[in-house]
Design an enzyme around this catalytic site. Sequence first.
Site, mmCIF file in Angstrom:
data_model
loop_
_atom_site.group_PDB
_atom_site.id
_atom_site.type_symbol
_atom_site.label_atom_id
_atom_site.label_comp_id
_atom_site.label_asym_id
_atom_site.label_seq_id
_atom_site.Cartn_x
_atom_site.Cartn_y
_atom_site.Cartn_z
ATOM 1 C CE LYS A 199 5.270 10.418 0.534
ATOM 2 N NZ LYS A 199 6.719 10.599 0.361
ATOM 3 C CE1 TYR A 254 3.801 7.546 2.013
ATOM 4 C CE2 TYR A 254 1.927 7.646 0.521
ATOM 5 C CZ TYR A 254 3.288 7.478 0.737
ATOM 6 O OH TYR A 254 4.125 7.241 -0.340
ATOM 7 C CB THR A 300 9.492 -0.535 -2.355
ATOM 8 O OG1 THR A 300 8.411 0.094 -1.648
ATOM 9 C CG2 THR A 300 9.735 0.170 -3.677
ATOM 10 C CB SER A 323 15.218 -0.601 0.984
ATOM 11 O OG SER A 323 14.415 0.400 1.568
ATOM 12 N N GLY A 324 14.504 -0.103 -1.859
ATOM 13 C CA GLY A 324 13.440 0.394 -2.710
ATOM 14 C C GLY A 324 13.847 1.423 -3.742
HETATM 15 N N1 LIG Z 1 6.802 2.380 -3.623
HETATM 16 C C1 LIG Z 1 5.764 3.116 -4.002
HETATM 17 O O1 LIG Z 1 4.813 2.603 -4.611
HETATM 18 C C2 LIG Z 1 5.759 4.587 -3.712
HETATM 19 C C3 LIG Z 1 4.732 5.353 -4.273
HETATM 20 C C4 LIG Z 1 4.712 6.723 -4.035
HETATM 21 C C5 LIG Z 1 5.691 7.306 -3.267
HETATM 22 N N2 LIG Z 1 6.666 6.542 -2.716
HETATM 23 C C6 LIG Z 1 7.682 7.207 -1.900
HETATM 24 O O2 LIG Z 1 8.965 6.789 -2.290
HETATM 25 C C7 LIG Z 1 9.852 6.937 -1.199
HETATM 26 C C8 LIG Z 1 10.664 5.651 -1.036
HETATM 27 O O3 LIG Z 1 9.807 4.613 -0.607
HETATM 28 P P1 LIG Z 1 9.983 3.080 -1.039
HETATM 29 O O4 LIG Z 1 8.731 2.672 -1.702
HETATM 30 O O5 LIG Z 1 11.266 2.899 -1.731
HETATM 31 O O6 LIG Z 1 9.978 2.368 0.398
HETATM 32 P P2 LIG Z 1 11.104 1.618 1.237
HETATM 33 O O7 LIG Z 1 11.761 0.555 0.429
HETATM 34 O O8 LIG Z 1 10.423 1.237 2.508
HETATM 35 O O9 LIG Z 1 12.193 2.741 1.494
HETATM 36 C C9 LIG Z 1 12.040 3.734 2.479
HETATM 37 C C10 LIG Z 1 13.412 4.274 2.792
HETATM 38 O O10 LIG Z 1 13.271 5.357 3.732
HETATM 39 C C11 LIG Z 1 14.258 5.185 4.727
HETATM 40 N N3 LIG Z 1 13.810 5.808 5.967
HETATM 41 C C12 LIG Z 1 12.650 5.617 6.626
HETATM 42 N N4 LIG Z 1 12.621 6.351 7.766
HETATM 43 C C13 LIG Z 1 13.816 7.009 7.805
HETATM 44 C C14 LIG Z 1 14.406 7.918 8.729
HETATM 45 N N5 LIG Z 1 13.767 8.293 9.859
HETATM 46 N N6 LIG Z 1 15.640 8.402 8.460
HETATM 47 C C15 LIG Z 1 16.302 8.025 7.344
HETATM 48 N N7 LIG Z 1 15.788 7.174 6.422
HETATM 49 C C16 LIG Z 1 14.572 6.674 6.673
HETATM 50 C C17 LIG Z 1 14.464 3.682 4.858
HETATM 51 O O11 LIG Z 1 15.787 3.411 5.314
HETATM 52 P P3 LIG Z 1 16.188 2.924 6.791
HETATM 53 O O12 LIG Z 1 15.081 2.067 7.307
HETATM 54 O O13 LIG Z 1 17.472 2.162 6.549
HETATM 55 O O14 LIG Z 1 16.406 4.172 7.572
HETATM 56 C C18 LIG Z 1 14.332 3.242 3.408
HETATM 57 O O15 LIG Z 1 15.583 3.303 2.750
HETATM 58 C C19 LIG Z 1 8.994 7.284 0.018
HETATM 59 O O16 LIG Z 1 9.032 8.682 0.234
HETATM 60 C C20 LIG Z 1 7.611 6.874 -0.429
HETATM 61 O O17 LIG Z 1 6.593 7.592 0.237
HETATM 62 C C21 LIG Z 1 6.720 5.181 -2.918
#
Ligand SMILES: NC(=O)c1ccc[n+]([C@@H]2O[C@H](COP(=O)([O-])OP(=O)(O)OC[C@H]3O[C@@H](n4cnc5c(N)ncnc54)[C@H](OP(=O)(O)O)[C@@H]3O)[C@@H](O)[C@H]2O)c1
Length: 263
Positions: free
Chosen positions: A171, A167, A202, A29-30
């Site tokens: 981070k 978090y 996301t 996802s995301g």
């Molecule tokens: N979106 C933002 O604004 C933002 C900002 C700063 C940083 N980030 C970082 O970007 C990264 C992606 O986040 P996102 O925003 O795309 O959120 P998201 O859509 O919730 O994606 C999170 C992903 O992590 C996977 N995941 C979670 N726990 C896991 C585990 N134990 N083993 C394997 N996979 C796992 C989930 O897949 P499954 O549930 O299928 O396992 C999902 O694909 C994260 O590290 C987040 O902290 C996001």
Amino acid sequence: MAPPDSTPEHALDRFRLDGRVVVITGASSGLGERFARVVAGVGAKVVLAARRVDRLEALAAELPDALAVGCDVAAPDGPQNLVDAAVDRYGRLDVLINNAGISRVVPAVDDDLDGFRHELEVDLIAPYELARRAARWWIDNDHPGVVVNLGSILGEVSGGKMRVPGYTAAKGGLHNLTRELAVQWARKGIRVNALAPAWFETEMNSDDMFHTDSGRAFVDTGTPMGRGGAAHELDGALLLLASDAGSYLTGHILLIDGGWTAL
Ligand SMILES: NC(=O)c1ccc[n+]([C@@H]2O[C@H](COP(=O)([O-])OP(=O)(O)OC[C@H]3O[C@@H](n4cnc5c(N)ncnc54)[C@H](OP(=O)(O)O)[C@@H]3O)[C@@H](O)[C@H]2O)c1
């Protein structure tokens, strides 16, 4: 695979990943799903990892050359099994994108340590273990490697009104771990950097940050550019860190935040 042409006329070619094998955690996802499409678009073979395998398989079917691997990154054998799956399928590993992550909103005084520990397991310890397992393969095989860790603005500053103790701890730790690993492995041909976004819609944040008046106000007023990031606005930064275009770049935290941390 020939080394990239270093002439100025071919600068854009150095962002390509033809024939490279890229492992992406959290590709179901995301941002991770987007990153998989982006690296596949510049020629990479992609290993997609997450727990929701049905989503990975659907994505793999859309890409030219991809492998779906069910993986809990926090499980004891998860990281090594993922590295093994990539090497078994493609015979090599070039780039690890440590993208899987979780986030809990809870005031610190109401937190429970099991939840806090689990957040550190997924967001900090798992990326460390994956990077270590990949680096072991790169060093043993005298092969160059690249790690891109998904950091966050919340690795640099507090969550403010957000209340995200686990978090921010994870981070922040991941940012300085990025610097530490970069220095330890710099002479072994392994680059380690972090991509640190602000707010991109996301599953992780959609309901709270992008579909409530208070969330939108938090993002829009707190960001000097007055808005959250659009999906494509991480593509260039990701490719810079992952490809030979960033060949002299290591130990860097690349903030993509519309000015959030410049205030
Ligand atoms: N979106 C933002 O604004 C933002 C900002 C700063 C940083 N980030 C970082 O970007 C990264 C992606 O986040 P996102 O925003 O795309 O959120 P998201 O859509 O919730 O994606 C999170 C992903 O992590 C996977 N995941 C979670 N726990 C896991 C585990 N134990 N083993 C394997 N996979 C796992 C989930 O897949 P499954 O549930 O299928 O396992 C999902 O694909 C994260 O590290 C987040 O902290 C996001």
